[in-house]
Design a protein around this motif. Structure first.
Motif, PDB file in Angstrom:
ATOM      1  N   LYS A 273       0.867  -1.524   0.076  1.00 48.53           N
ATOM      2  CA  LYS A 273       0.020  -0.099   0.068  1.00 48.53           C
ATOM      3  C   LYS A 273       0.814   1.454  -0.084  1.00 48.53           C
ATOM      4  N   PHE A 274       2.105   0.991  -0.148  1.00 43.74           N
ATOM      5  CA  PHE A 274       2.921   2.151  -0.113  1.00 43.74           C
ATOM      6  C   PHE A 274       3.292   2.562  -1.490  1.00 43.74           C
ATOM      7  N   GLY A 275       2.695   3.737  -2.150  1.00 44.86           N
ATOM      8  CA  GLY A 275       2.736   3.818  -3.646  1.00 44.86           C
ATOM      9  C   GLY A 275       3.331   5.300  -3.930  1.00 44.86           C
ATOM     10  N   GLN A 276       3.209   5.872  -5.140  1.00 43.46           N
ATOM     11  CA  GLN A 276       3.697   6.856  -5.296  1.00 43.46           C
ATOM     12  C   GLN A 276       2.980   8.247  -4.585  1.00 43.46           C
ATOM     13  N   TYR A 277       1.942   8.241  -4.328  1.00 48.09           N
ATOM     14  CA  TYR A 277       1.369   9.378  -3.362  1.00 48.09           C
ATOM     15  C   TYR A 277       1.986   9.225  -1.992  1.00 48.09           C
ATOM     16  N   GLN A 278       1.962   8.017  -1.344  1.00 50.16           N
ATOM     17  CA  GLN A 278       2.733   7.810  -0.069  1.00 50.16           C
ATOM     18  C   GLN A 278       4.222   8.438  -0.070  1.00 50.16           C
ATOM     19  N   HIS A 279       4.975   7.926  -1.187  1.00 52.00           N
ATOM     20  CA  HIS A 279       6.312   8.416  -1.157  1.00 52.00           C
ATOM     21  C   HIS A 279       6.381   9.925  -1.058  1.00 52.00           C
ATOM     22  N   THR A 280       5.621  10.555  -2.151  1.00 50.25           N
ATOM     23  CA  THR A 280       5.500  11.921  -2.164  1.00 50.25           C
ATOM     24  C   THR A 280       5.261  12.690  -1.025  1.00 50.25           C
ATOM     25  N   GLN A 281       4.297  12.030  -0.136  1.00 53.71           N
ATOM     26  CA  GLN A 281       3.880  12.837   1.093  1.00 53.71           C
ATOM     27  C   GLN A 281       4.913  12.434   2.159  1.00 53.71           C
ATOM     28  N   LEU A 282       5.837  11.381   2.104  1.00 50.04           N
ATOM     29  CA  LEU A 282       6.777  11.385   2.995  1.00 50.04           C
ATOM     30  C   LEU A 282       7.818  12.149   2.865  1.00 50.04           C
ATOM     31  N   TRP A 283       8.349  12.267   1.388  1.00 45.80           N
ATOM     32  CA  TRP A 283       9.687  12.959   1.349  1.00 45.80           C
ATOM     33  C   TRP A 283       9.513  14.567   1.390  1.00 45.80           C
ATOM     34  N   LYS A 284       8.208  14.943   1.235  1.00 45.43           N
ATOM     35  CA  LYS A 284       7.868  16.372   1.450  1.00 45.43           C
ATOM     36  C   LYS A 284       7.624  16.741   3.003  1.00 45.43           C
ATOM     37  N   SER A 285       7.380  15.881   3.822  1.00 46.36           N
ATOM     38  CA  SER A 285       7.279  16.038   5.187  1.00 46.36           C
ATOM     39  C   SER A 285       8.665  16.140   5.857  1.00 46.36           C
ATOM     40  N   LYS A 286       9.372  15.324   5.307  1.00 44.54           N
ATOM     41  CA  LYS A 286      10.817  15.443   5.744  1.00 44.54           C
ATOM     42  C   LYS A 286      11.791  16.351   5.132  1.00 44.54           C
ATOM     43  N   ASN A 287      11.196  17.274   4.094  1.00 40.28           N
ATOM     44  CA  ASN A 287      11.781  18.083   3.291  1.00 40.28           C
ATOM     45  C   ASN A 287      13.353  17.466   2.671  1.00 40.28           C
ATOM     46  N   ALA A 288      12.949  16.098   2.276  1.00 39.45           N
ATOM     47  CA  ALA A 288      14.124  15.233   1.978  1.00 39.45           C
ATOM     48  C   ALA A 288      14.717  15.715   0.784  1.00 39.45           C
ATOM     49  N   LYS A 289      14.326  16.670   0.161  1.00 41.49           N
ATOM     50  CA  LYS A 289      15.065  17.302  -1.356  1.00 41.49           C
ATOM     51  C   LYS A 289      16.067  18.541  -1.082  1.00 41.49           C
ATOM     52  N   LYS A 290      16.147  18.945   0.117  1.00 39.15           N
ATOM     53  CA  LYS A 290      17.070  19.921   0.405  1.00 39.15           C
ATOM     54  C   LYS A 290      18.490  19.285   0.622  1.00 39.15           C
ATOM     55  N   LYS A 291      19.356  20.370  -0.020  1.00 42.19           N
ATOM     56  CA  LYS A 291      20.724  19.828  -0.064  1.00 42.19           C
ATOM     57  C   LYS A 291      21.260  19.167   0.994  1.00 42.19           C
ATOM     58  N   GLU A 292      21.215  19.904   2.134  1.00 44.38           N
ATOM     59  CA  GLU A 292      21.626  19.527   3.271  1.00 44.38           C
ATOM     60  C   GLU A 292      21.459  18.095   4.003  1.00 44.38           C
ATOM     61  N   ALA A 293      20.244  17.591   3.379  1.00 45.90           N
ATOM     62  CA  ALA A 293      19.762  16.225   3.823  1.00 45.90           C
ATOM     63  C   ALA A 293      20.531  15.191   3.406  1.00 45.90           C
ATOM     64  N   GLY A 294      21.199  15.472   1.778  1.00 46.13           N
ATOM     65  CA  GLY A 294      21.923  14.375   1.403  1.00 46.13           C
ATOM     66  C   GLY A 294      21.240  13.160   0.963  1.00 46.13           C
ATOM     67  N   PHE A 295      19.950  13.270   0.806  1.00 42.67           N
ATOM     68  CA  PHE A 295      19.199  12.131   0.278  1.00 42.67           C
ATOM     69  C   PHE A 295      19.088  11.821  -1.245  1.00 42.67           C
ATOM     70  N   GLY A 296      19.763  12.937  -1.887  1.00 43.41           N
ATOM     71  CA  GLY A 296      19.477  12.629  -3.302  1.00 43.41           C
ATOM     72  C   GLY A 296      19.922  13.990  -4.351  1.00 43.41           C
ATOM     73  N   VAL A 297      19.739  13.841  -5.406  1.00 43.65           N
ATOM     74  CA  VAL A 297      20.322  14.944  -6.278  1.00 43.65           C
ATOM     75  C   VAL A 297      19.621  15.490  -7.527  1.00 43.65           C
ATOM     76  N   GLN A 298      19.566  16.467  -7.744  1.00 43.33           N
ATOM     77  CA  GLN A 298      18.627  16.975  -9.122  1.00 43.33           C
ATOM     78  C   GLN A 298      19.726  16.913 -10.374  1.00 43.33           C
ATOM     79  N   ILE A 299      19.490  16.195 -11.261  1.00 44.57           N
ATOM     80  CA  ILE A 299      20.423  15.916 -12.759  1.00 44.57           C
ATOM     81  C   ILE A 299      19.546  16.558 -13.645  1.00 44.57           C
TER      82      ILE A 299
END
Length: 328
Positions: A273-299
């Motif tokens: 039951k963990f799909g695209q919507y749940q994943h999007t909500q999770l990373w937004k709640s953790k602000n996981a795309k900020k550079k300081e988090a170190g969870f990923g990269v924009q290419i």
């Protein structure tokens, strides 16, 4: 010896001489601190070197490596406007069923071929440090095969040594090499697309990308250097035994995942039951795309997640197992 056999041997030798010269020139240009266009020059010259090497091999094996069309009674060879035969380019040489090059080394060459296509259409900057591990693998693979196929006397290792440099390697410098932030978008996208299509074992193989540990060694006896550097493959037994505090740099490229791959991995682990919507909500709640988090990269226009984010998501799913599993 028949006249035709002598001619085959003569052309084979000439091809090998030119092949070695092209590879030696590629390395010398790349090691020259006064040249800025070094990666691009290395790619072009190394592709020529490998092409001539395989042409020499196919000629020795009496395998036709000219392009032709098979008519009913005879072959019609393809020619240039000025009447010269068209010989196989490197990718066609690699696709030949009787190609003597192993699968991983072929992947390394296909990466360089694709990269050459990209740099033909856009000027590149600062790609030397990003790609040096793959260039190193290309050189070592070439030296291995020219000696295996034609004898030790054709090896290039005796003509080369490590290049010297005036600046020391600091850990913060190494950190700058791990991302593709300042690469042209088409180059960065190409590298990631190519890498993601590889199997994990092929991606980590030294024949594809030669990653090493730089280990400082101090000596205190007369007659020895004050400071030397030892190069160890990262997967060697010696490297695994080293204490981490002595390791300056472990050159590596982080594995990257598309967003769709993240939630599909979770579903494969049973969190259906963990799909695209749940994943999007999770990373937004953790602000996981900020550079300081170190969870990923924009290419370019695409976001990629690192493996540490996969672990973060899995831990989240474990804490909320009743919410994401169909059956508990």
């Amino acid at each position: 010896m028949k006249k035709r056999d002598r001619r085959i041997g003569s052309i084979k030798t000439e091809l090998l001489i030119k092949s070695r010269e092209a590879m030696l020139t590629a390395v010398q240009i790349f090691n020259n601190p006064n040249i800025q266009f070094k990666s691009e020059s290395f790619i072009v010259l190394s592709i020529i070197a490998w092409t001539y090497l395989l042409h020499a091999y196919y000629r020795a094996q009496k395998i036709e490596y000219r392009y032709y069309t098979q008519n009913v009674q005879r072959r019609k060879f393809h020619k240039t406007k000025r009447g010269a035969y068209k010989y196989w380019h490197l990718e066609r040489c690699l696709n030949e069923d009787k190609c003597p090059i192993d699968r991983v080394s072929r992947s390394n060459l296909r990466f360089l071929i694709g990269l050459r296509h990209e740099i033909e259409h856009q000027m590149t900057t600062k790609i030397d440090d990003y790609l040096s591990a793959r260039f190193q693998a290309c050189c070592l693979n070439y030296n291995k095969y020219i000696k295996e196929l034609f004898g030790e006397k054709f090896g290039i290792d005796k003509h080369l040594s490590f290049s010297l440099q005036f600046s020391s390697i600091e850990e913060e410098h190494a950190d700058q090499l791990k991302e593709f932030d300042d690469l042209p978008k088409n180059i960065a996208s190409y590298i990631n697309r190519f890498d993601m299509e590889l199997q994990e074992e092929e991606y980590n193989d030294l024949r594809y990308s030669y990653r090493v540990l730089y280990v400082p060694k101090s000596v205190n006896r007369k007659g020895q250097a004050d400071k030397v550097i030892e190069f160890l493959p990262v997967n060697s037994p010696e490297a695994k035994k080293l204490n981490k505090e002595y390791i300056l740099i472990k050159e590596r490229e982080k594995k990257k995942y598309l967003p769709s791959q993240v939630w599909k991995i979770m579903q494969s682990k049973g969190y259906v039951k963990f799909g695209q919507y749940q994943h999007t909500q999770l990373w937004k709640s953790k602000n996981a795309k900020k550079k300081e988090a170190g969870f990923g990269v924009q290419i370019a226009t695409t976001w990629y997640w690192y493996e540490n984010w996969i672990k973060e998501v899995e831990n989240h799913c474990k804490r909320n197992v009743n919410e994401y599993r169909l059956y508990t």
